[in-house]
Scaffold this motif. Structure first.
Motif, PDB file in Angstrom:
ATOM      1  N   PRO A   1       3.349 -40.394 -17.100  1.00 23.78           N
ATOM      2  CA  PRO A   1       4.692 -40.465 -17.700  1.00 23.78           C
ATOM      3  C   PRO A   1       5.286 -39.067 -17.878  1.00 23.78           C
ATOM      4  O   PRO A   1       6.460 -38.854 -17.564  1.00 23.78           O
ATOM      5  CB  PRO A   1       4.429 -41.165 -19.042  1.00 23.78           C
ATOM      6  N   TYR A   2       4.490 -38.107 -18.353  1.00 28.14           N
ATOM      7  CA  TYR A   2       4.995 -36.729 -18.490  1.00 28.14           C
ATOM      8  C   TYR A   2       5.520 -36.191 -17.164  1.00 28.14           C
ATOM      9  O   TYR A   2       6.671 -35.759 -17.063  1.00 28.14           O
ATOM     10  CB  TYR A   2       3.892 -35.806 -19.036  1.00 28.14           C
ATOM     11  N   SER A   3       4.667 -36.222 -16.127  1.00 25.05           N
ATOM     12  CA  SER A   3       5.084 -35.552 -14.885  1.00 25.05           C
ATOM     13  C   SER A   3       6.230 -36.301 -14.208  1.00 25.05           C
ATOM     14  O   SER A   3       7.052 -35.687 -13.529  1.00 25.05           O
ATOM     15  CB  SER A   3       3.900 -35.354 -13.943  1.00 25.05           C
TER      16      SER A   3
ATOM     17  N   THR B   1       8.713 -37.694 -15.805  1.00 26.61           N
ATOM     18  CA  THR B   1       9.966 -37.273 -16.450  1.00 26.61           C
ATOM     19  C   THR B   1      10.336 -35.847 -16.034  1.00 26.61           C
ATOM     20  O   THR B   1      11.522 -35.521 -15.919  1.00 26.61           O
ATOM     21  CB  THR B   1       9.899 -37.356 -17.988  1.00 26.61           C
ATOM     22  N   LYS B   2       9.334 -34.993 -15.799  1.00 31.78           N
ATOM     23  CA  LYS B   2       9.651 -33.637 -15.309  1.00 31.78           C
ATOM     24  C   LYS B   2      10.219 -33.728 -13.886  1.00 31.78           C
ATOM     25  O   LYS B   2      11.157 -33.000 -13.542  1.00 31.78           O
ATOM     26  CB  LYS B   2       8.409 -32.745 -15.339  1.00 31.78           C
ATOM     27  N   ALA B   3       9.663 -34.623 -13.068  1.00 33.95           N
ATOM     28  CA  ALA B   3      10.187 -34.797 -11.705  1.00 33.95           C
ATOM     29  C   ALA B   3      11.639 -35.264 -11.773  1.00 33.95           C
ATOM     30  O   ALA B   3      12.509 -34.767 -11.038  1.00 33.95           O
ATOM     31  CB  ALA B   3       9.318 -35.803 -10.949  1.00 33.95           C
TER      32      ALA B   3
ATOM     33  N   LEU C   1      16.978 -22.123 -28.983  1.00 38.53           N
ATOM     34  CA  LEU C   1      17.408 -23.459 -29.401  1.00 38.53           C
ATOM     35  C   LEU C   1      16.176 -24.353 -29.371  1.00 38.53           C
ATOM     36  O   LEU C   1      15.606 -24.600 -28.304  1.00 38.53           O
ATOM     37  CB  LEU C   1      18.498 -23.986 -28.451  1.00 38.53           C
ATOM     38  N   ASP C   2      15.747 -24.790 -30.551  1.00 37.57           N
ATOM     39  CA  ASP C   2      14.488 -25.534 -30.627  1.00 37.57           C
ATOM     40  C   ASP C   2      14.571 -26.570 -31.736  1.00 37.57           C
ATOM     41  O   ASP C   2      15.046 -26.288 -32.834  1.00 37.57           O
ATOM     42  CB  ASP C   2      13.324 -24.565 -30.884  1.00 37.57           C
ATOM     43  N   LYS C   3      14.057 -27.765 -31.437  1.00 30.26           N
ATOM     44  CA  LYS C   3      14.088 -28.866 -32.408  1.00 30.26           C
ATOM     45  C   LYS C   3      12.968 -28.755 -33.439  1.00 30.26           C
ATOM     46  O   LYS C   3      12.964 -29.484 -34.432  1.00 30.26           O
ATOM     47  CB  LYS C   3      13.943 -30.172 -31.617  1.00 30.26           C
TER      48      LYS C   3
ATOM     49  N   GLU D   1       8.815 -32.338 -24.011  1.00 29.23           N
ATOM     50  CA  GLU D   1       7.539 -32.900 -24.452  1.00 29.23           C
ATOM     51  C   GLU D   1       6.580 -32.559 -23.322  1.00 29.23           C
ATOM     52  O   GLU D   1       6.839 -32.895 -22.165  1.00 29.23           O
ATOM     53  CB  GLU D   1       7.653 -34.408 -24.650  1.00 29.23           C
ATOM     54  N   SER D   2       5.463 -31.888 -23.644  1.00 28.39           N
ATOM     55  CA  SER D   2       4.683 -31.240 -22.589  1.00 28.39           C
ATOM     56  C   SER D   2       3.261 -31.758 -22.399  1.00 28.39           C
ATOM     57  O   SER D   2       2.582 -31.319 -21.476  1.00 28.39           O
ATOM     58  CB  SER D   2       4.597 -29.736 -22.888  1.00 28.39           C
ATOM     59  N   HIS D   3       2.810 -32.690 -23.250  1.00 27.50           N
ATOM     60  CA  HIS D   3       1.373 -33.019 -23.179  1.00 27.50           C
ATOM     61  C   HIS D   3       1.094 -34.391 -22.557  1.00 27.50           C
ATOM     62  O   HIS D   3       1.498 -35.417 -23.090  1.00 27.50           O
ATOM     63  CB  HIS D   3       0.754 -32.922 -24.571  1.00 27.50           C
TER      64      HIS D   3
HETATM   65  P1  NAD Z   1       5.221 -26.898 -25.891  1.00 30.35           P
HETATM   66  O1  NAD Z   1       4.978 -28.343 -26.126  1.00 30.35           O
HETATM   67  O2  NAD Z   1       4.244 -25.890 -26.413  1.00 30.35           O
HETATM   68  O3  NAD Z   1       6.651 -26.485 -26.489  1.00 30.35           O
HETATM   69  C1  NAD Z   1       7.791 -27.266 -26.329  1.00 30.35           C
HETATM   70  C2  NAD Z   1       8.887 -26.721 -27.252  1.00 30.35           C
HETATM   71  O4  NAD Z   1      10.084 -27.495 -27.026  1.00 30.35           O
HETATM   72  C3  NAD Z   1       8.559 -26.837 -28.736  1.00 30.35           C
HETATM   73  O5  NAD Z   1       8.919 -25.658 -29.399  1.00 30.35           O
HETATM   74  C4  NAD Z   1       9.417 -28.010 -29.192  1.00 30.35           C
HETATM   75  O6  NAD Z   1       9.783 -27.938 -30.568  1.00 30.35           O
HETATM   76  C5  NAD Z   1      10.622 -27.885 -28.281  1.00 30.35           C
HETATM   77  N1  NAD Z   1      11.342 -29.169 -28.100  1.00 30.35           N
HETATM   78  C6  NAD Z   1      10.793 -30.374 -27.792  1.00 30.35           C
HETATM   79  N2  NAD Z   1      11.751 -31.315 -27.729  1.00 30.35           N
HETATM   80  C7  NAD Z   1      12.940 -30.683 -27.973  1.00 30.35           C
HETATM   81  C8  NAD Z   1      14.287 -31.116 -28.038  1.00 30.35           C
HETATM   82  N3  NAD Z   1      14.621 -32.395 -27.823  1.00 30.35           N
HETATM   83  N4  NAD Z   1      15.253 -30.201 -28.313  1.00 30.35           N
HETATM   84  C9  NAD Z   1      14.922 -28.897 -28.532  1.00 30.35           C
HETATM   85  N5  NAD Z   1      13.662 -28.435 -28.500  1.00 30.35           N
HETATM   86  C10 NAD Z   1      12.675 -29.322 -28.223  1.00 30.35           C
HETATM   87  O7  NAD Z   1       5.406 -26.746 -24.317  1.00 30.35           O
HETATM   88  P2  NAD Z   1       4.907 -25.596 -23.322  1.00 30.35           P
HETATM   89  O8  NAD Z   1       3.509 -25.871 -22.915  1.00 30.35           O
HETATM   90  O9  NAD Z   1       5.277 -24.287 -23.877  1.00 30.35           O
HETATM   91  O10 NAD Z   1       5.826 -25.915 -22.049  1.00 30.35           O
HETATM   92  C11 NAD Z   1       7.143 -25.366 -21.952  1.00 30.35           C
HETATM   93  C12 NAD Z   1       7.785 -25.799 -20.654  1.00 30.35           C
HETATM   94  O11 NAD Z   1       7.014 -25.348 -19.559  1.00 30.35           O
HETATM   95  C13 NAD Z   1       7.899 -27.319 -20.474  1.00 30.35           C
HETATM   96  O12 NAD Z   1       9.133 -27.597 -19.860  1.00 30.35           O
HETATM   97  C14 NAD Z   1       6.740 -27.673 -19.568  1.00 30.35           C
HETATM   98  O13 NAD Z   1       7.033 -28.820 -18.814  1.00 30.35           O
HETATM   99  C15 NAD Z   1       6.674 -26.440 -18.698  1.00 30.35           C
HETATM  100  N6  NAD Z   1       5.361 -26.119 -18.117  1.00 30.35           N
HETATM  101  C16 NAD Z   1       4.259 -26.035 -18.908  1.00 30.35           C
HETATM  102  C17 NAD Z   1       3.030 -25.648 -18.357  1.00 30.35           C
HETATM  103  C18 NAD Z   1       1.791 -25.507 -19.220  1.00 30.35           C
HETATM  104  O14 NAD Z   1       0.738 -25.185 -18.695  1.00 30.35           O
HETATM  105  N7  NAD Z   1       1.850 -25.706 -20.531  1.00 30.35           N
HETATM  106  C19 NAD Z   1       2.955 -25.373 -16.987  1.00 30.35           C
HETATM  107  C20 NAD Z   1       4.112 -25.486 -16.199  1.00 30.35           C
HETATM  108  C21 NAD Z   1       5.315 -25.850 -16.775  1.00 30.35           C
END
Ligand code: NAD
Ligand code: DAU
Length: 336
Positions: free
Chosen positions: A151-153, A155-157, A36-38, A85-87
């Protein structure tokens, strides 16, 4: 053990989510995956292209869409929730989508899992614990207080707190993991390692923030996948597990390793403006996951993992090229 055969992977077209889908398809033949991906700027269906159609189905949609979740979630054994949102840099420029997807999206998934009694694994980050000083011998554990910086961290918290509350109040069957910095194939070119590799491939000098001494704790994304699978199938409901592979390195060391591996001089990069609020150091103590669930990382040689990653970007220019220009234009506006 919990033996799911029909799972939803949210964010399965992103970096870590798509690597997890590949991992499940390769290692667990009994499991069907609904992605499931947007498909935001970070989601790319090519990341899961070529996987057997009978094993993987893509549903394009938003985790904030409760009506969609009502249709998709029933009949599944578990939701593995990567979508976010991850960045960090994006969250500083425009936090709003982070609130929506990371907080409201997790809330909607929790409500759907509650309604249809489906297990949830929530994928989170070590950044919820804030940062450590360079000379602090401590590492993060499951007991470290939450102290997010960006802001990112934050929202994750918030999303982690929602999961804990839904477990305690409503009995939702959920587990949480907080992992350190991932690297490997399919990572968006906005992130540190792919940005520098693709800059060098483009003949552009890599960009290092601040004094370059910030430390990240690197883990290969395949080790993150095996850890998430371990927690999903053997973790205890309501528990949090930290995932890390003892990979602490300063940014300048990582950058010089990339430069050396790509045949460049050690000073062939630009110092750029620091990130506001830039966390100094992350470090994970994953003893609980190793001791209680018997997990071990396999990619313990960072240099060879990095070299494989460089090779992957060299061989997949058609994958990263379409997002490179817009990403660099965004950074240029920020002076980075
Ligand atoms: P990414 O940004 O590469 O991918 C995020 C994905 O989520 C994308 O495919 C996007 O289309 C989808 N998405 C975003 N908003 C959406 C929505 N509203 N509905 C459905 N899909 C949606 O992220 P990533 O780096 O692969 O990180 C994935 C997860 O792992 C995140 O939850 C992040 O917090 C966590 N995380 C990442 C890291 C890292 O080093 N990148 C480390 C620890 C945890
Ligand atoms: O710790 C886990 C987190 O790791 C995840 O929760 C996040 O989703 C993920 O993006 C990552 O966050 P970071 O902010 O640590 O990763 P990023 O790749 O953005 O930056 C890594 C380090 O490199 C950080 O100290 C900032 C620095 N940096 C980054 C870029 C893009 C640079 O010096 N130059 C750059 O061009």
């Amino acid at each position: 053990a919990f033996c799911p055969t029909n799972i939803i992977v949210t964010g399965g077209c992103g970096f870590i989510g798509s690597n997890f889908v590949h991992y499940v398809v390769e290692n667990h033949p009994e499991v069907h995956v609904t992605v499931l991906d947007k498909l935001t700027y970070a989601g790319n269906p090519e990341n899961i292209a070529g996987l057997p159609a009978g094993r993987v189905e893509l549903v394009v949609g938003d985790i904030c869409d409760a009506g969609l979740l009502d249709r998709v979630v029933p009949g599944h054994d578990a939701v593995v929730h990567f979508a976010a949102e991850s960045h960090n840099d994006n969250s500083i420029a425009d936090p709003e989508p982070f609130l929506r997807t990371n907080v409201e999206g997790t809330f909607r998934l929790l409500e759907a899992c509650r309604k249809f009694d489906v297990r949830l694994h929530h994928v989170s980050t070590d950044e919820v614990y804030g940062d450590l000083a360079l000379d602090d011998p401590a590492r993060f554990t499951e007991e470290t207080p939450y102290r997010p910086s960006s802001p990112y961290s934050s929202t994750k918290a918030a999303s982690d707190m929602l999961v804990r509350a839904w477990v305690r109040t409503y009995g939702v069957r959920a587990t949480i993991s907080n992992c350190s910095n991932n690297y490997g194939p399919y990572q968006h070119v906005e992130k540190f390692i792919p940005r520098q590799i693709t800059n060098i491939l483009d003949g552009v000098r890599p960009k290092l923030y601040g004094d370059g001494r910030n430390v990240r704790d690197w883990i290969h994304t395949e080790d993150h996948s095996s850890a998430v699978w371990t927690i999903l199938t053997r973790g205890i409901i309501g528990e949090t597990y930290l995932i890390g592979a003892d990979g602490e390195r300063s940014n300048i060391d990582v950058l010089r390793a990339i430069l050396a591996a790509m045949g460049r001089e050690p000073d062939d990069f630009d110092w750029v403006k620091d990130r506001p609020g830039h966390d100094r150091r992350y470090a994970i103590d994953s003893a609980k996951l190793r001791r209680e669930l018997g997990w071990e990382p396999r990619h313990t040689d960072f240099m060879s993992g990095l070299e494989q990653t460089i090779t992957w970007y060299r061989e997949h220019e058609s994958w990263w090229r379409p997002s490179k220009e817009a990403t660099e234009a965004k950074y240029a506006k920020q002076g980075q």
